[in-house]
Write a protein that holds these residues in place. Structure first.
Motif, short mmCIF file in Angstrom:
data_model
loop_
_atom_site.label_atom_id
_atom_site.label_comp_id
_atom_site.label_asym_id
_atom_site.label_seq_id
_atom_site.Cartn_x
_atom_site.Cartn_y
_atom_site.Cartn_z
N ILE A 11 0.87 -1.18 0.00
CA ILE A 11 0.00 0.00 0.00
C ILE A 11 0.90 1.23 0.00
O ILE A 11 1.69 1.40 0.94
CB ILE A 11 -0.88 0.01 1.28
CG1 ILE A 11 -1.69 -1.28 1.40
CG2 ILE A 11 -1.77 1.25 1.31
CD1 ILE A 11 -2.65 -1.55 0.28
N ALA A 12 0.79 2.05 -1.04
CA ALA A 12 1.67 3.22 -1.13
C ALA A 12 1.17 4.36 -0.24
O ALA A 12 -0.03 4.65 -0.21
CB ALA A 12 1.77 3.70 -2.57
N LEU A 13 2.10 4.97 0.48
CA LEU A 13 1.79 6.17 1.29
C LEU A 13 2.17 7.42 0.52
O LEU A 13 1.55 8.47 0.68
CB LEU A 13 2.52 6.12 2.63
CG LEU A 13 2.25 4.88 3.48
CD1 LEU A 13 2.96 5.01 4.82
CD2 LEU A 13 0.74 4.66 3.68
N VAL A 14 3.24 7.31 -0.27
CA VAL A 14 3.56 8.35 -1.27
C VAL A 14 3.46 7.61 -2.59
O VAL A 14 4.18 6.63 -2.84
CB VAL A 14 4.97 8.94 -1.03
CG1 VAL A 14 5.27 10.01 -2.08
CG2 VAL A 14 5.07 9.53 0.38
N VAL A 29 7.42 9.22 -10.98
CA VAL A 29 7.72 9.73 -9.64
C VAL A 29 8.23 8.60 -8.74
O VAL A 29 7.92 7.42 -8.97
CB VAL A 29 6.46 10.34 -8.96
CG1 VAL A 29 6.09 11.67 -9.60
CG2 VAL A 29 5.29 9.37 -9.00
N ASP A 30 8.98 8.96 -7.71
CA ASP A 30 9.39 8.00 -6.68
C ASP A 30 8.17 7.67 -5.81
O ASP A 30 7.19 8.43 -5.79
CB ASP A 30 10.49 8.60 -5.80
CG ASP A 30 11.74 8.96 -6.60
OD1 ASP A 30 11.84 8.54 -7.76
OD2 ASP A 30 12.61 9.66 -6.04
N SER A 31 8.23 6.57 -5.07
CA SER A 31 7.09 6.20 -4.22
C SER A 31 7.57 5.44 -2.98
O SER A 31 8.73 4.98 -2.93
CB SER A 31 6.08 5.36 -5.00
OG SER A 31 6.69 4.21 -5.57
N LEU A 32 6.67 5.34 -1.99
CA LEU A 32 7.03 4.73 -0.70
C LEU A 32 5.82 3.94 -0.20
O LEU A 32 4.69 4.45 -0.26
CB LEU A 32 7.39 5.86 0.26
CG LEU A 32 7.90 5.54 1.64
CD1 LEU A 32 8.85 6.66 2.09
CD2 LEU A 32 6.76 5.43 2.65
N ASP A 208 7.25 15.50 -0.89
CA ASP A 208 6.44 14.53 -0.13
C ASP A 208 7.29 13.32 0.27
O ASP A 208 7.15 12.79 1.38
CB ASP A 208 5.23 14.07 -0.96
CG ASP A 208 4.18 15.16 -1.09
OD1 ASP A 208 4.38 16.27 -0.56
OD2 ASP A 208 3.15 14.92 -1.76
N MET A 209 8.16 12.87 -0.64
CA MET A 209 9.06 11.75 -0.30
C MET A 209 9.97 12.13 0.87
O MET A 209 10.15 11.34 1.81
CB MET A 209 9.91 11.34 -1.51
CG MET A 209 9.18 10.58 -2.59
SD MET A 209 8.64 8.92 -2.10
CE MET A 209 10.20 8.05 -1.96
N ALA A 210 10.51 13.34 0.83
CA ALA A 210 11.42 13.77 1.91
C ALA A 210 10.68 13.84 3.23
O ALA A 210 11.20 13.41 4.28
CB ALA A 210 12.03 15.13 1.55
#
Ligand code: 2P0
Length: 321
Positions: A11-14, A29-32, A208-210
């Motif tokens: 489940i992605a938060l970013v 985009v990067d994701s987390l 947002d990633m940072a």
């Protein structure tokens, strides 16, 4: 010539939304994300010399409609000259409904496919192979809390926190288990072409990633929730402003957001996220899990509540044979 692997959805938060290269399926985009423990897909791949074409079943039902992506992925894993395969997939949760079944499915497929083909591949290589077919699947190769970062012409995927580093719980409110009306990949392309907010979405992702990384380092649930809810609503705003508009939500989705906000006002540490579907995922610490699950189960329109801990990355079940 055959192997079985298990992988969990993440489940992605970013969030990942948009591609910078559609041919190679590289994300814009990067994701987390969080890898789940209790929802899973088990995938058996069996190469057979006599087969005329690949045969895919999902929960014991033949699914030729989904076969092209699976065959293409196996070609990358085992080479285009490979034998055809029987692929049997079993998921213990609704498939194609915004619960990241493509992530668990393609992560399990590359692990089982590589083992069945006798290909020794690093986890990093397997993540890139999975990501070439489904961007989010690259993250399901790893457990705990995972980031996917763009590099020049590829991606890097890695674990930021292990399952033992931070005991988070995910409560999923299922509001409609039916298949989503538009596949994520098509919806992303529509966003890129038509949404006036798409450029802003791309530009703001590094910040947002940072913020999410800093919140993880501090184990700060409130700060993580603040950026995750912002990122989720921003992604959906991009979709809502597309032409035609892409709205994956239903009335119960909105009711669940209200429930999560009410819980927070009542002192519970919890935040929500929503993917390309109408389900709401609530993230909390273990001491709040029962209250969150009970409140979501009572929310109008919620059909089922699933609960999960954080889990490990994709892995083989038993030995390849
Ligand atoms: C994510 N989603 O980060 C975002 C949030 C859905 C919403 O990644 O086109 O099925 O196969 O690369 O991986 C769903 O997209 O898309 C997804 P493709 P995928 O989890």
């Amino acid at each position: 010539m055959q192997a079985t692997a298990r992988a969990q959805p993440n489940i992605a938060l970013v969030k990942y939304w948009g591609k910078r290269d559609s041919d190679r399926n590289l994300p814009a985009v990067d994701s987390l994300s969080l890898t789940l423990a209790d929802l899973h897909t088990d995938m058996q791949v069996r190469f057979e010399d006599g087969l005329a074409h690949d045969e895919l079943t999902l929960n014991a039902k033949p699914r030729p409609d989904l076969g092209a992506r699976v065959s293409r992925c196996l070609d990358r894993v085992a080479g285009p000259g490979r034998s055809r395969a029987r692929i049997d997939s079993h998921s213990n949760f609704p498939v194609g409904a915004g619960l990241a079944s493509s992530a668990s499915s393609f992560a399990a497929l590359v692990v089982a496919g590589a083992a069945a083909a006798g290909r020794k591949a690093s986890r990093e290589e397997l993540a890139r192979l999975a990501g070439a077919e489904s961007g989010s699947a690259a993250r399901s190769l790893y457990g705990g809390i995972v980031e996917l970062v763009n590099r020049d012409d590829t991606i890097d995927v890695g674990m930021l926190c292990s399952v033992d580093d931070w005991d988070l719980r995910v409560v999923v409110a299922v509001t409609d288990a039916g298949p989503k009306p538009v596949a994520s990949g098509d919806a992303m392309e529509l966003s890129r072409r038509t949404s006036p907010f798409y450029g802003r979405w791309i530009d703001e992702q590094p910040a947002d990633m940072a913020a999410a990384r800093a919140a993880l380092t501090a184990r700060d649930l409130d700060a993580l929730g603040e950026v995750a809810e912002h990122n989720c609503l921003k992604m959906h705003s991009v979709m809502w402003a597309s032409r035609p508009a892409m709205v994956y939500w239903n009335a119960a989705t909105v009711n669940c957001l209200q429930t999560v906000r009410d819980l927070r006002r009542g002192g519970h540490g919890v935040f929500f996220t929503i993917d390309a579907g109408p389900q709401v995922k609530a993230i909390c610490t273990p001491d709040h899990e029962d209250a969150v699950a009970a409140a979501l189960a009572e929310t109008a329109g919620v059909r089922e509540v699933l609960r999960s801990r954080l889990g490990e990355g994709a892995r083989l079940l038993g030995e390849a044979a």
